[in-house]
Design a protein around this motif. Structure first.
Motif, PDB file in Angstrom:
ATOM      1  N   LEU A  45       0.812  -1.217   0.000  1.00  9.19           N
ATOM      2  CA  LEU A  45       0.000   0.000   0.000  1.00  9.19           C
ATOM      3  C   LEU A  45       0.845   1.266   0.000  1.00  9.19           C
ATOM      4  N   ALA A  46       2.135   1.147   0.289  1.00 10.29           N
ATOM      5  CA  ALA A  46       2.999   2.322   0.181  1.00 10.29           C
ATOM      6  C   ALA A  46       3.075   2.800  -1.264  1.00 10.29           C
ATOM      7  N   THR A  47       2.798   1.904  -2.221  1.00  6.20           N
ATOM      8  CA  THR A  47       2.827   2.285  -3.634  1.00  6.20           C
ATOM      9  C   THR A  47       1.427   2.576  -4.176  1.00  6.20           C
ATOM     10  N   ALA A  48       0.429   2.649  -3.293  1.00  7.45           N
ATOM     11  CA  ALA A  48      -0.937   2.940  -3.716  1.00  7.45           C
ATOM     12  C   ALA A  48      -1.246   4.431  -3.702  1.00  7.45           C
ATOM     13  N   TYR A  49      -0.201   5.245  -3.577  1.00  8.98           N
ATOM     14  CA  TYR A  49      -0.335   6.702  -3.609  1.00  8.98           C
ATOM     15  C   TYR A  49       0.416   7.219  -4.828  1.00  8.98           C
ATOM     16  N   PRO A  50      -0.225   8.030  -5.670  1.00  6.67           N
ATOM     17  CA  PRO A  50       0.414   8.475  -6.919  1.00  6.67           C
ATOM     18  C   PRO A  50       1.639   9.325  -6.657  1.00  6.67           C
ATOM     19  N   GLN A  51       2.610   9.212  -7.559  1.00  6.82           N
ATOM     20  CA  GLN A  51       3.839  10.010  -7.472  1.00  6.82           C
ATOM     21  C   GLN A  51       3.909  11.063  -8.570  1.00  6.82           C
ATOM     22  N   ALA A  52       2.778  11.311  -9.204  1.00  5.31           N
ATOM     23  CA  ALA A  52       2.700  12.357 -10.226  1.00  5.31           C
ATOM     24  C   ALA A  52       1.800  13.477  -9.724  1.00  5.31           C
ATOM     25  N   SER A  53       2.087  14.693 -10.141  1.00  2.00           N
ATOM     26  CA  SER A  53       1.310  15.865  -9.743  1.00  2.00           C
ATOM     27  C   SER A  53       0.469  16.354 -10.912  1.00  2.00           C
ATOM     28  N   PHE A  54      -0.809  16.659 -10.639  1.00  2.00           N
ATOM     29  CA  PHE A  54      -1.676  17.226 -11.681  1.00  2.00           C
ATOM     30  C   PHE A  54      -1.703  18.749 -11.624  1.00  2.00           C
ATOM     31  N   VAL A  55      -0.925  19.353 -10.719  1.00  2.00           N
ATOM     32  CA  VAL A  55      -1.046  20.782 -10.440  1.00  2.00           C
ATOM     33  C   VAL A  55      -0.784  21.632 -11.683  1.00  2.00           C
ATOM     34  N   ARG A  56       0.304  21.353 -12.415  1.00  2.00           N
ATOM     35  CA  ARG A  56       0.648  22.207 -13.553  1.00  2.00           C
ATOM     36  C   ARG A  56      -0.465  22.175 -14.599  1.00  2.00           C
ATOM     37  N   VAL A  57      -1.005  20.996 -14.874  1.00  2.00           N
ATOM     38  CA  VAL A  57      -2.021  20.859 -15.919  1.00  2.00           C
ATOM     39  C   VAL A  57      -3.260  21.670 -15.578  1.00  2.00           C
ATOM     40  N   THR A  58      -3.774  21.508 -14.368  1.00  2.00           N
ATOM     41  CA  THR A  58      -5.047  22.165 -14.038  1.00  2.00           C
ATOM     42  C   THR A  58      -4.858  23.616 -13.612  1.00  2.00           C
ATOM     43  N   GLU A  59      -3.727  23.941 -12.989  1.00  2.00           N
ATOM     44  CA  GLU A  59      -3.496  25.329 -12.579  1.00  2.00           C
ATOM     45  C   GLU A  59      -3.376  26.238 -13.791  1.00  2.00           C
ATOM     46  N   LEU A  60      -2.623  25.802 -14.807  1.00  2.00           N
ATOM     47  CA  LEU A  60      -2.440  26.637 -15.989  1.00  2.00           C
ATOM     48  C   LEU A  60      -3.679  26.654 -16.869  1.00  2.00           C
ATOM     49  N   ALA A  61      -4.542  25.657 -16.745  1.00  2.00           N
ATOM     50  CA  ALA A  61      -5.799  25.669 -17.496  1.00  2.00           C
ATOM     51  C   ALA A  61      -6.815  26.624 -16.890  1.00  2.00           C
ATOM     52  N   SER A  62      -6.614  27.026 -15.650  1.00  5.42           N
ATOM     53  CA  SER A  62      -7.580  27.863 -14.937  1.00  5.42           C
ATOM     54  C   SER A  62      -7.374  29.334 -15.259  1.00  5.42           C
ATOM     55  N   ASP A  63      -8.105  30.187 -14.536  1.00  3.70           N
ATOM     56  CA  ASP A  63      -7.936  31.632 -14.701  1.00  3.70           C
ATOM     57  C   ASP A  63      -6.850  32.188 -13.798  1.00  3.70           C
ATOM     58  N   ASN A  64      -6.006  31.325 -13.252  1.00  2.82           N
ATOM     59  CA  ASN A  64      -4.839  31.771 -12.487  1.00  2.82           C
ATOM     60  C   ASN A  64      -3.613  31.917 -13.387  1.00  2.82           C
ATOM     61  N   ALA A  65      -3.826  32.168 -14.655  1.00  2.40           N
ATOM     62  CA  ALA A  65      -2.712  32.323 -15.594  1.00  2.40           C
ATOM     63  C   ALA A  65      -3.115  33.236 -16.735  1.00  2.40           C
ATOM     64  N   ASP A  66      -2.164  34.021 -17.191  1.00  2.00           N
ATOM     65  CA  ASP A  66      -2.273  34.837 -18.394  1.00  2.00           C
ATOM     66  C   ASP A  66      -1.055  34.575 -19.262  1.00  2.00           C
ATOM     67  N   ASP A  67      -1.094  35.102 -20.465  1.00  2.00           N
ATOM     68  CA  ASP A  67       0.049  35.069 -21.374  1.00  2.00           C
ATOM     69  C   ASP A  67       0.722  36.430 -21.302  1.00  2.00           C
ATOM     70  N   ILE A  68       1.878  36.486 -20.651  1.00  2.00           N
ATOM     71  CA  ILE A  68       2.573  37.755 -20.435  1.00  2.00           C
ATOM     72  C   ILE A  68       3.551  38.019 -21.574  1.00  2.00           C
ATOM     73  N   ASN A  69       3.275  39.077 -22.332  1.00  2.00           N
ATOM     74  CA  ASN A  69       4.132  39.546 -23.428  1.00  2.00           C
ATOM     75  C   ASN A  69       4.136  38.633 -24.647  1.00  2.00           C
ATOM     76  N   GLY A  70       3.320  37.612 -24.675  1.00  2.49           N
ATOM     77  CA  GLY A  70       3.183  36.787 -25.861  1.00  2.49           C
ATOM     78  C   GLY A  70       4.493  36.198 -26.341  1.00  2.49           C
TER      79      GLY A  70
END
Length: 580
Positions: A45-70
């Motif tokens: 069960l020590a390996t039943a916890y994911p070792q990947a993060s979804f933060v970058r995918v969903t954080e940048l898809a949200s409105d917490n990001a803009d395109d600065i200077n293109g």
């Protein structure tokens, strides 16, 4: 970089690609098929916890990001741009969709192997085996829940019986090329609830030496409160959030005093404290492979093109709160928060230090290894805000305001020192201390609503039109105003944790892709996304599609022509803006 197929053959994770598995298949299978006692089951069960993060995918898809200077800004990578532009992710990265899919299904496979082993041992005949079965079920429910909410549309009573889900796997995989059916979102939620309820009935904190790295009871109850919030059952949210928080929630609120005297020129000590196993507010911690700590903590200029910036931080987040006094400077606004936020004008980033940097050396040379961090997956603040939202949905406004105030008083200071630009006889600045009204009341929310109209992309503001299909919210009503405020608190609390994306989906918030310059002038609108835009279900990895799973639908060419008030500056115009 962590190899994409590290666990694939050992776990038979949904047959993403099997061309490199011959060596594994020719070797003796790993220990998971020989799990025959409690200790081995617990190790599994020590390996039943994911070792990947979804933060970058969903954080940048949200409105917490803009395109600065293109395109004039080269501080980005192709993977992050794909996340920001809601495009299918094709770039390799530790945080990409293929890694999320693989690692979460790898965790599910470990949970399934542990459950099968426990049954082979005669079932949960001891207290420890009973608790281990509970942990395995909770791990399986959590991993499926995350995958469903990333790769599918949000739960909806109206649509989820037909919206494609993800394969809900409950048995260890034993075949080389298994075939799976996606099912529906409604089916996934039914199965998650089944595993969640049974897991909570069996769990026990007594078996863990470091409970915060496992599904302890507080973590399980907090997960249940999130699940039922997304499942649109507010009574259940209140029930489980209350179990997580106990009779005195202040006792499990985050200790920001432990961070306040730490140096501000290096975010690592503050990040380590935030994600510490000793922090009482942290209910579940997940060590993951990730470079997000560089992306979201201001260590480098990496990712400064697509990120949370001063345009958003001032207009929609930190400078746009019900407790913000008029005419506060950036320095004074920063003092209001017990959680030190980091602002860099050079990088144009607004950051909260949450993710510590760790380096795992691989091999014998110092420059070969993996970057890792610790993600706070479940915490006391979430349980509190989940409960506040549920109270508001049920019309229990006094209870909602009480929980919101509890969060605010812990997150926001009750005073700030203003620089009066005067000096004493020793030429020291004289400060004027002002009290901050950090209590959330109906009056303070109404005052905040009167101050801030609804958001427009050319005039960003904290309140955004809500269009959920599961609850009626009359604009300007007390219920809608409280929900607006709760969503702001959640946006602040979950900054850089990827959770804002799910709130956008749940409440049908229309969001935009804007190109801005460092002077916070909007140069162009490039795209927009409304409720139930097909792109809200992030596209399945191409490896998974190649294995036979039906991909998520995408807008047609005509539908991709966004219907927003558009104007596009020429390159000469953009350069003119940038040189003002």
């Amino acid at each position: 970089m962590k190899t994409l197929y590290k666990h694939l053959c050992a776990c038979s994770v949904l047959a993403m690609s099997l061309t490199a598995c011959n060596d594994f298949l020719d070797a003796t299978p790993d220990s998971r098929i020989n799990v025959d006692n409690e200790e081995k089951a617990q190790a599994m069960l020590a390996t039943a916890y994911p070792q990947a993060s979804f933060v970058r995918v969903t954080e940048l898809a949200s409105d917490n990001a803009d395109d600065i200077n293109g395109d004039l800004n080269g501080n980005y990578d192709r993977f992050s741009e794909q996340c920001y532009r809601w495009q299918p992710v094709t770039e390799n990265d530790n945080e990409n969709t293929a890694m999320i899919w693989q690692d979460y299904y790898s965790a599910i496979a470990s949970a399934n192997h542990a459950l099968a082993a426990i049954e082979k041992m005669g079932g949960p005949t001891t207290e420890k085996l009973k608790a281990l079965k509970g942990e395995a079920l909770l791990c399986r429910a959590y991993a499926h829940f995350v995958l469903t909410n990333i790769f599918c549309m949000n739960y909806s009573k109206q649509f989820s019986n037909t919206d494609p889900g993800i394969p809900y796997t409950t048995e260890p995989e034993t075949t080389l090329d298994p075939k799976y059916d996606r099912g529906t979102v409604a089916h996934d939620y039914e199965m998650i609830e089944k595993d969640l309820l049974e897991g909570m009935s069996l769990m026990s904190d007594a078996i863990y030496s470091v409970p915060r790295y496992h599904f302890n009871s507080k973590a399980a109850y907090t997960f249940a409160s999130r699940f039922y919030l997304f499942y649109q059952k507010p009574e259940k949210v209140i029930e489980y959030a209350t179990k997580a928080l106990g009779s005195n929630p202040q006792e499990v609120m985050r200790d920001y005093d432990a961070m306040k005297d730490m140096p501000t020129d290096n975010m690592q000590p503050r990040s380590m404290q935030y994600a510490s196993a000793k922090e009482k507010a942290n209910f579940l911690l997940l060590p993951v492979y990730s470079t997000d700590q560089y992306y979201f903590s201001g260590y480098t200029i990496m990712g400064s093109r697509f990120n949370n910036n001063s345009y958003i931080g001032q207009a929609e987040q930190f400078f746009a709160t019900p407790w913000e006094p008029d005419n506060a400077t950036a320095r004074e606004s920063q003092q209001m928060f017990r959680f030190y936020w980091f602002y860099s004008q050079a990088k144009n980033l607004f950051c909260l230090p949450k993710q510590p940097v760790y380096y795992e050396q691989y091999g014998t040379t110092n420059n070969t290894g993996y970057y890792r961090t610790v993600v706070v997956a479940l915490k006391a603040e979430e349980a509190l805000l989940n409960r506040a939202e549920a109270y508001a949905l049920l019309g229990k406004y006094d209870e909602a305001l009480a929980d919101m105030t509890m969060w605010t008083k812990n997150f926001v200071s009750d005073k700030v020192k203003y620089n009066t630009y005067k000096y004493d006889e020793n030429w020291n600045y004289i400060y004027d201390e002002q009290k901050i009204e950090n209590e959330i009341t109906m009056a303070s929310i109404r005052k905040w609503v009167a101050k801030y109209d609804y958001y427009r992309p050319e005039r960003p503001l904290p309140r955004k039109h809500l269009n959920p299909d599961w609850v009626t919210l009359e604009e300007g009503s007390d219920k809608e105003n409280i929900i607006q405020c709760v969503l702001l608190l959640r946006r602040l609390e979950f900054l850089h944790e990827g959770m804002r994306w799910f709130d956008i989906k749940r409440y049908g918030i229309k969001i935009y892709r804007r190109e801005i310059n460092t002077s916070m002038n909007m140069l162009a609108l490039t795209d927009s996304m409304e409720y139930r835009d097909p792109r809200q279900a992030i596209q399945l990895p191409f490896e998974v599609q190649g294995a036979g799973l039906v991909p998520n639908a995408r807008p047609t060419a005509d539908e991709e022509k966004a219907e927003f008030n558009t104007w596009s500056a020429s390159m000469a115009d953009r350069i003119l803006y940038l040189t003002k």
